[in-house]
Each structure stands twice: as structure tokens, then as C-alpha cells.
Motif scaffolding. Structure first.
Motif, PDB file in Angstrom:
ATOM      1  N   ASP A 113      -2.770  -0.165  10.941  1.00 36.14           N
ATOM      2  CA  ASP A 113      -4.050  -0.837  11.165  1.00 36.14           C
ATOM      3  C   ASP A 113      -4.066  -2.112  10.333  1.00 36.14           C
ATOM      4  O   ASP A 113      -3.251  -2.295   9.421  1.00 36.14           O
ATOM      5  CB  ASP A 113      -5.216   0.072  10.773  1.00 36.14           C
ATOM      6  N   GLU A 114      -5.010  -2.993  10.624  1.00 33.90           N
ATOM      7  CA  GLU A 114      -4.966  -4.337  10.041  1.00 33.90           C
ATOM      8  C   GLU A 114      -6.186  -4.646   9.186  1.00 33.90           C
ATOM      9  O   GLU A 114      -7.307  -4.209   9.498  1.00 33.90           O
ATOM     10  CB  GLU A 114      -4.865  -5.388  11.155  1.00 33.90           C
ATOM     11  N   VAL A 115      -5.955  -5.393   8.123  1.00 35.93           N
ATOM     12  CA  VAL A 115      -7.037  -6.000   7.351  1.00 35.93           C
ATOM     13  C   VAL A 115      -6.851  -7.512   7.401  1.00 35.93           C
ATOM     14  O   VAL A 115      -5.731  -8.017   7.403  1.00 35.93           O
ATOM     15  CB  VAL A 115      -7.082  -5.492   5.895  1.00 35.93           C
ATOM     16  N   LEU A 116      -7.964  -8.222   7.467  1.00 38.97           N
ATOM     17  CA  LEU A 116      -7.944  -9.676   7.588  1.00 38.97           C
ATOM     18  C   LEU A 116      -8.240 -10.288   6.224  1.00 38.97           C
ATOM     19  O   LEU A 116      -9.249  -9.952   5.593  1.00 38.97           O
ATOM     20  CB  LEU A 116      -8.970 -10.130   8.611  1.00 38.97           C
ATOM     21  N   VAL A 117      -7.367 -11.181   5.791  1.00 38.25           N
ATOM     22  CA  VAL A 117      -7.408 -11.735   4.436  1.00 38.25           C
ATOM     23  C   VAL A 117      -7.414 -13.256   4.515  1.00 38.25           C
ATOM     24  O   VAL A 117      -6.701 -13.839   5.331  1.00 38.25           O
ATOM     25  CB  VAL A 117      -6.191 -11.236   3.632  1.00 38.25           C
ATOM     26  N   PRO A 118      -8.221 -13.927   3.672  1.00 39.12           N
ATOM     27  CA  PRO A 118      -8.263 -15.394   3.735  1.00 39.12           C
ATOM     28  C   PRO A 118      -6.945 -16.032   3.297  1.00 39.12           C
ATOM     29  O   PRO A 118      -6.197 -15.473   2.490  1.00 39.12           O
ATOM     30  CB  PRO A 118      -9.397 -15.753   2.771  1.00 39.12           C
ATOM     31  N   GLN A 119      -6.706 -17.214   3.832  1.00 35.81           N
ATOM     32  CA  GLN A 119      -5.545 -18.010   3.458  1.00 35.81           C
ATOM     33  C   GLN A 119      -6.017 -19.433   3.188  1.00 35.81           C
ATOM     34  O   GLN A 119      -6.609 -20.042   4.082  1.00 35.81           O
ATOM     35  CB  GLN A 119      -4.517 -18.009   4.590  1.00 35.81           C
ATOM     36  N   PRO A 120      -5.843 -19.988   1.973  1.00 30.76           N
ATOM     37  CA  PRO A 120      -5.094 -19.472   0.828  1.00 30.76           C
ATOM     38  C   PRO A 120      -5.806 -18.301   0.141  1.00 30.76           C
ATOM     39  O   PRO A 120      -7.010 -18.156   0.228  1.00 30.76           O
ATOM     40  CB  PRO A 120      -5.038 -20.678  -0.122  1.00 30.76           C
ATOM     41  N   SER A 121      -5.004 -17.529  -0.567  1.00 28.04           N
ATOM     42  CA  SER A 121      -5.524 -16.468  -1.414  1.00 28.04           C
ATOM     43  C   SER A 121      -4.382 -15.968  -2.280  1.00 28.04           C
ATOM     44  O   SER A 121      -3.233 -16.367  -2.102  1.00 28.04           O
ATOM     45  CB  SER A 121      -6.105 -15.327  -0.572  1.00 28.04           C
ATOM     46  N   TYR A 122      -4.688 -15.084  -3.236  1.00 22.27           N
ATOM     47  CA  TYR A 122      -3.631 -14.658  -4.149  1.00 22.27           C
ATOM     48  C   TYR A 122      -2.706 -13.645  -3.491  1.00 22.27           C
ATOM     49  O   TYR A 122      -3.109 -12.900  -2.594  1.00 22.27           O
ATOM     50  CB  TYR A 122      -4.186 -14.136  -5.472  1.00 22.27           C
ATOM     51  N   PRO A 123      -1.432 -13.634  -3.912  1.00 24.09           N
ATOM     52  CA  PRO A 123      -0.409 -12.848  -3.210  1.00 24.09           C
ATOM     53  C   PRO A 123      -0.528 -11.343  -3.382  1.00 24.09           C
ATOM     54  O   PRO A 123       0.207 -10.595  -2.730  1.00 24.09           O
ATOM     55  CB  PRO A 123       0.902 -13.370  -3.822  1.00 24.09           C
ATOM     56  N   LEU A 124      -1.437 -10.877  -4.212  1.00 23.85           N
ATOM     57  CA  LEU A 124      -1.609  -9.443  -4.437  1.00 23.85           C
ATOM     58  C   LEU A 124      -1.811  -8.675  -3.132  1.00 23.85           C
ATOM     59  O   LEU A 124      -1.339  -7.546  -2.973  1.00 23.85           O
ATOM     60  CB  LEU A 124      -2.808  -9.226  -5.360  1.00 23.85           C
ATOM     61  N   PHE A 125      -2.524  -9.280  -2.178  1.00 22.15           N
ATOM     62  CA  PHE A 125      -2.857  -8.573  -0.947  1.00 22.15           C
ATOM     63  C   PHE A 125      -1.617  -8.112  -0.183  1.00 22.15           C
ATOM     64  O   PHE A 125      -1.614  -7.043   0.425  1.00 22.15           O
ATOM     65  CB  PHE A 125      -3.712  -9.457  -0.036  1.00 22.15           C
ATOM     66  N   GLU A 126      -0.584  -8.908  -0.201  1.00 21.14           N
ATOM     67  CA  GLU A 126       0.625  -8.545   0.538  1.00 21.14           C
ATOM     68  C   GLU A 126       1.207  -7.241   0.009  1.00 21.14           C
ATOM     69  O   GLU A 126       1.624  -6.378   0.777  1.00 21.14           O
ATOM     70  CB  GLU A 126       1.644  -9.683   0.459  1.00 21.14           C
ATOM     71  N   TYR A 127       1.239  -7.102  -1.316  1.00 22.73           N
ATOM     72  CA  TYR A 127       1.774  -5.880  -1.920  1.00 22.73           C
ATOM     73  C   TYR A 127       0.854  -4.688  -1.670  1.00 22.73           C
ATOM     74  O   TYR A 127       1.319  -3.580  -1.354  1.00 22.73           O
ATOM     75  CB  TYR A 127       1.976  -6.091  -3.419  1.00 22.73           C
ATOM     76  N   LEU A 128      -0.446  -4.897  -1.812  1.00 21.40           N
ATOM     77  CA  LEU A 128      -1.383  -3.802  -1.603  1.00 21.40           C
ATOM     78  C   LEU A 128      -1.330  -3.280  -0.171  1.00 21.40           C
ATOM     79  O   LEU A 128      -1.366  -2.064   0.072  1.00 21.40           O
ATOM     80  CB  LEU A 128      -2.799  -4.251  -1.938  1.00 21.40           C
ATOM     81  N   CYS A 129      -1.249  -4.196   0.773  1.00 22.57           N
ATOM     82  CA  CYS A 129      -1.163  -3.770   2.173  1.00 22.57           C
ATOM     83  C   CYS A 129       0.137  -3.016   2.432  1.00 22.57           C
ATOM     84  O   CYS A 129       0.142  -1.955   3.066  1.00 22.57           O
ATOM     85  CB  CYS A 129      -1.274  -4.979   3.101  1.00 22.57           C
ATOM     86  N   GLN A 130       1.238  -3.555   1.931  1.00 21.75           N
ATOM     87  CA  GLN A 130       2.532  -2.918   2.163  1.00 21.75           C
ATOM     88  C   GLN A 130       2.580  -1.527   1.551  1.00 21.75           C
ATOM     89  O   GLN A 130       3.075  -0.575   2.160  1.00 21.75           O
ATOM     90  CB  GLN A 130       3.647  -3.792   1.588  1.00 21.75           C
ATOM     91  N   LEU A 131       2.048  -1.380   0.342  1.00 18.90           N
ATOM     92  CA  LEU A 131       2.087  -0.079  -0.337  1.00 18.90           C
ATOM     93  C   LEU A 131       1.164   0.943   0.311  1.00 18.90           C
ATOM     94  O   LEU A 131       1.319   2.146   0.082  1.00 18.90           O
ATOM     95  CB  LEU A 131       1.718  -0.255  -1.808  1.00 18.90           C
ATOM     96  N   ASN A 132       0.200   0.479   1.107  1.00 18.76           N
ATOM     97  CA  ASN A 132      -0.711   1.392   1.787  1.00 18.76           C
ATOM     98  C   ASN A 132      -0.449   1.468   3.295  1.00 18.76           C
ATOM     99  O   ASN A 132      -1.280   1.997   4.037  1.00 18.76           O
ATOM    100  CB  ASN A 132      -2.154   0.958   1.527  1.00 18.76           C
ATOM    101  N   ASP A 133       0.726   0.965   3.728  1.00 15.83           N
ATOM    102  CA  ASP A 133       1.123   1.014   5.139  1.00 15.83           C
ATOM    103  C   ASP A 133       0.110   0.348   6.056  1.00 15.83           C
ATOM    104  O   ASP A 133      -0.164   0.809   7.165  1.00 15.83           O
ATOM    105  CB  ASP A 133       1.355   2.470   5.587  1.00 15.83           C
ATOM    106  N   VAL A 134      -0.462  -0.751   5.565  1.00 16.38           N
ATOM    107  CA  VAL A 134      -1.466  -1.501   6.315  1.00 16.38           C
ATOM    108  C   VAL A 134      -0.883  -2.869   6.664  1.00 16.38           C
ATOM    109  O   VAL A 134      -0.174  -3.479   5.858  1.00 16.38           O
ATOM    110  CB  VAL A 134      -2.743  -1.668   5.472  1.00 16.38           C
ATOM    111  N   ALA A 135      -1.182  -3.343   7.848  1.00 16.55           N
ATOM    112  CA  ALA A 135      -0.734  -4.675   8.265  1.00 16.55           C
ATOM    113  C   ALA A 135      -1.730  -5.722   7.798  1.00 16.55           C
ATOM    114  O   ALA A 135      -2.939  -5.502   7.835  1.00 16.55           O
ATOM    115  CB  ALA A 135      -0.564  -4.726   9.776  1.00 16.55           C
TER     116      ALA A 135
END
Length: 399
Positions: A113-135
């Protein structure tokens, strides 16, 4: 042997290698990426803060999924001082905002499933999504003298797999606050797509001026399921104390179901330590003092940054809050090249804009937290270096 969640590229980039090489040689680096207020000369009233932790009740373990009631009442009291009514029963404590995101992704999303994140933003989101199997899907923040949501980008990012829209208020690193009309439009879009809203307000106390257009998210009067995140890492400049929280808003029946589910998730980890919960009411008494110190620091440094580059080939992006600023440098070097040459030749460490998924060329991101004398000297040094590089037409100085 390892899960696909951890298949990261762990090869150090050129900037990291250059930093490590300089530190190995014992060179002094002016760190303009500093995000830790405890290393920036802030006064913390150490005796009072440490005394607040030394309570006899800290020796008694009372596991509560949402966190100790005394701590949640303290948070509700903090909101009350700002004229915002929040029930302690609608607050859930976490050890960090990162953990809060992780809990919410577990609550809202199935695999992919997907979460929508603003761009620009801090890179933390990429790791959090990956670790929780979220796109992760980005929506764009546009800049035309100030930042705002590109709604065409946001609307095109929404689809049947969208589970949450993340709002960073103010954003890191753009320092832009969400405006009320934008918030209402996002709420309508979330309702249409049955999405939740996650509003990250950790930098909310650090505004540079009042603005009647600014969105008021807590307390939300919208029926859309909304999670407001905050914590003492930024509010009190105490990231080492590890306490954040989620405030849950929305239709009462849905909100209560959400809290029951979050109770189970939180009860599985019980990660917030007892001493900081017991001390929270006393800690929050220092909010104004510590917050004002940080606010004055970042405002002063930002105004100096504007003055230094007012009549130059570099330009400062408009900032409304937070403690970062974006500086666009001349485009004969990329952001990576500017970062490398400033480090190698001037011993100044900055972040290239692409670290934050910036699409604007030759932008660097600066922390506004350093001591004013350090920040001012570095800004003057950067300006002088830019002028010298231009006068020499030196486009090969990165090597």
C-alpha cells in the motif's frame, strides 16, 4: 540470509568519504548540517531538568499502551496553553516520531500500500516505508517565491492503494507551513480517496512570523482521520530523552477504533521509558525558555544569511519556520560539486539539495542552529569563495 527490506546501498558517497578523511587527519570542520541542539550552546537549566527525572515513581514499572496518564495530561495541558483542546485519551506516546510513523504505517497499510510524501522532504521516509513494506509516492511542493502544494501532482499521486497523505508542517528542509486553504483541499482529497492524514508538526513551534493563512491542524475539526505528531526532540531540544506523541482526530467512532488498534501495536513494544514520562510535566515548563532560545537563534542566523547573499549570485529561498534554510548557488557546479568543493577547500560541511529530493539545481541545505559567530563566519567565507570561483571561472575546482 537478509531480508529485502535491508538491501541498501551502503557504499559511502564522496562527501562522506571526504568528511571521514578530514576527521582522520584531525582537521576542524565547520558543520552546517548540525541538527542536534544539545551541541549548539542552548541553555537547558540542567539541575531542574535532571531533578525532574529523579523521582521515586521512576522505579515502578506501570506499562500503559498509550503512555502514563500523567504524561498524556501534561501534553494536553501544553496544547491548552495554546488554546487547543485535546483529550488525554486521544494521545498515544511513542519513543520518537520515527516510531510514530512506523506504528501508523502498520495500522493503515498492507504490504505495498502507498503513503504520499512531500518532495522536497527529509530522506527518513524512504527508510521508514521500506522497513514497513510500504510503497512511497511523492507529491511536489512548488516554489514561486514561497512554497506551496502542487495539487496536480498530489491528485495524480492518489490512487486505490493510497492509505495516507503525509503533511510536514512546517516542512523540512523548505521551512514552509501548510496554509488553511491547502489543508481544507487536502482534507477533501483524503475523504474522496478514503485516506488518513499524518501531520508532522515537530517544528511547529519555530515560526519566523505570524501568518493568518497558516493551517490549524490541532484540534482538527474535520471528520477525516488525522494523526498529529510532535515530541520533545524539537519542542524542548531534547532528542536524547526519546518521547514523542500522536494525537488522533476524526469521526468519534473511527477515532475510537483507531485508538483500540494502536493500543495493541503500542502494547507490543512499550518503548517509552518511565522516568521521562513522569518528568514530562516539569520538562514542559521549560518549553518557552528553550523554545525561545532556539527560535531566536534560527531567526537571527536566517536574517544574517539573507543579508549576506542579498546582492550576490546566490539566492536564499523563503523560509517561514523550522531550523533549516536553502541556498541556491551559481549553476556552474552541481549541488554535489558545491558540497565537495566547500568541504575540501573551505572545511565547511553542507548538504546538497538532492539529499532531500530537491529538483532545483545547485541548491544546498544549511542548518540554522549553529552559534551565530560560527554561522556568520561560514556564510561570509562561502560568499567570498563563490565570488572568487566566479571571477576565476573555475569550474574544475572539485577535483
Amino acid at each position: 540470509m537478509f531480508s529485502s527490506r535491508t538491501q541498501w546501498n551502503m557504499i559511502p558517497n564522496q562527501l562522506s568519504e571526504a568528511v571521514e578523511a578530514k576527521r582522520q587527519r584531525g582537521e576542524t570542520i565547520v558543520d552546517l548540517t548540525e541538527s542536534n541542539p544539545t551541541r549548539c550552546g542552548i541553555s537547558y537549566h540542567e539541575k531542574e531538568i535532571l531533578a525532574a527525572l529523579a523521582q521515586e515513581s521512576s522505579l515502578t514499572y506501570q506499562p500503559e499502551p498509550r503512555g502514563l496518564l500523567i504524561a498524556r495530561k501534561a501534553i494536553a495541558g501544553y496544547y491548552a496553553t495554546r488554546g487547543e483542546i485535546v483529550s488525554p485519551e486521544h494521545i498515544l506516546l511513542t519513543a520518537s516520531t520515527s516510531e510514530a510513523y512506523s506504528f501508523l504505517f502498520k495500522l493503515l497499510c498492507n504490504t505495498d500500500d502507498e503513503v504520499l510524501v512531500p518532495q522536497p522532504s527529509y530522506p527518513l521516509f524512504e527508510y521508514l516505508c521500506q522497513l514497513n513494506d510500504v510503497a512511497l509516492r511523492h507529491y511536489r511542493l512548488a516554489y514561486d517565491g514561497e512554497w506551496h502544494i502542487d495539487f496536480e501532482s498530489l491528485e495524480s499521486a492518489c490512487n486505490y492503494r493510497s492509505r495516507a497523505i503525509v503533511l510536514v508542517h512546517p516542512n523540512n528542509p523548505t521551512g514552509s507551513f501548510l496554509k488553511q486553504d491547502e489543508y481544507e483541499r487536502v482534507c477533501a482529497l483524503a475523504a474522496e480517496h478514503h485516506c488518513a492524514l499524518i501531520a508532522d508538526e515537530v517544528f511547529g513551534a519555530y515560526y519566523f512570523s505570524s501568518d493568518t493563512r497558516r493551517a490549524a491542524i490541532v484540534p482538527s475539526r474535520n471528520s477525516v482521520l488525522t494523526f498529529s505528531l510532535n515530541g520533545i526532540s524539537k519542542l524542548l531540544g531534547l532528542p536524547q530523552f526519546k518521547l514523542s506523541w500522536i494525537v488522533v482526530h476524526g469521526h468519534a467512532q473511527l477515532r475510537d477504533e483507531v485508538l483500540r488498534r494502536l493500543d495493541i501495536i503500542a502494547d507490543t513494544f512499550l518503548s517509552v521509558n518511565t522516568p521521562v514520562q513522569g518528568a514530562l510535566q516539569k520538562l514542559l515548563e521549560h518549553t518557552d525558555d528553550i523554545g525561545n532560545q532556539i527560535r531566536m537563534r534560527v531567526q537571527s542566523n536566517y536574517h544574517f544569511l539573507q543579508e549576506v547573499f542579498m546582492h550576490s549570485s546566490a539566492s536564499v529561498f523563503h523560509v517561514e519556520g523550522g531550523w533549516y534554510a536553502i541556498l541556491r548557488l551559481p549553476q556552474f557546479l552541481t549541488d554535489d560539486e558545491w558540497a565537495l568543493v566547500l568541504l575540501r577547500q573551505q572545511n565547511i560541511l553542507i548538504h546538497p539539495g538532492h539529499f532531500y529530493n530537491m529538483n532545483h539545481p545547485s541548491c544546498i541545505v544549511l542548518s540554522l542552529l549553529p552559534l551565530p559567530e560560527i554561522f556568520a563566519a561560514a556564510m561570509l567565507q562561502i560568499r567570498m569563495f563563490i565570488e572568487q570561483a566566479q571571477s576565476n571561472n573555475n569550474t574544475t575546482c572539485v577535483g
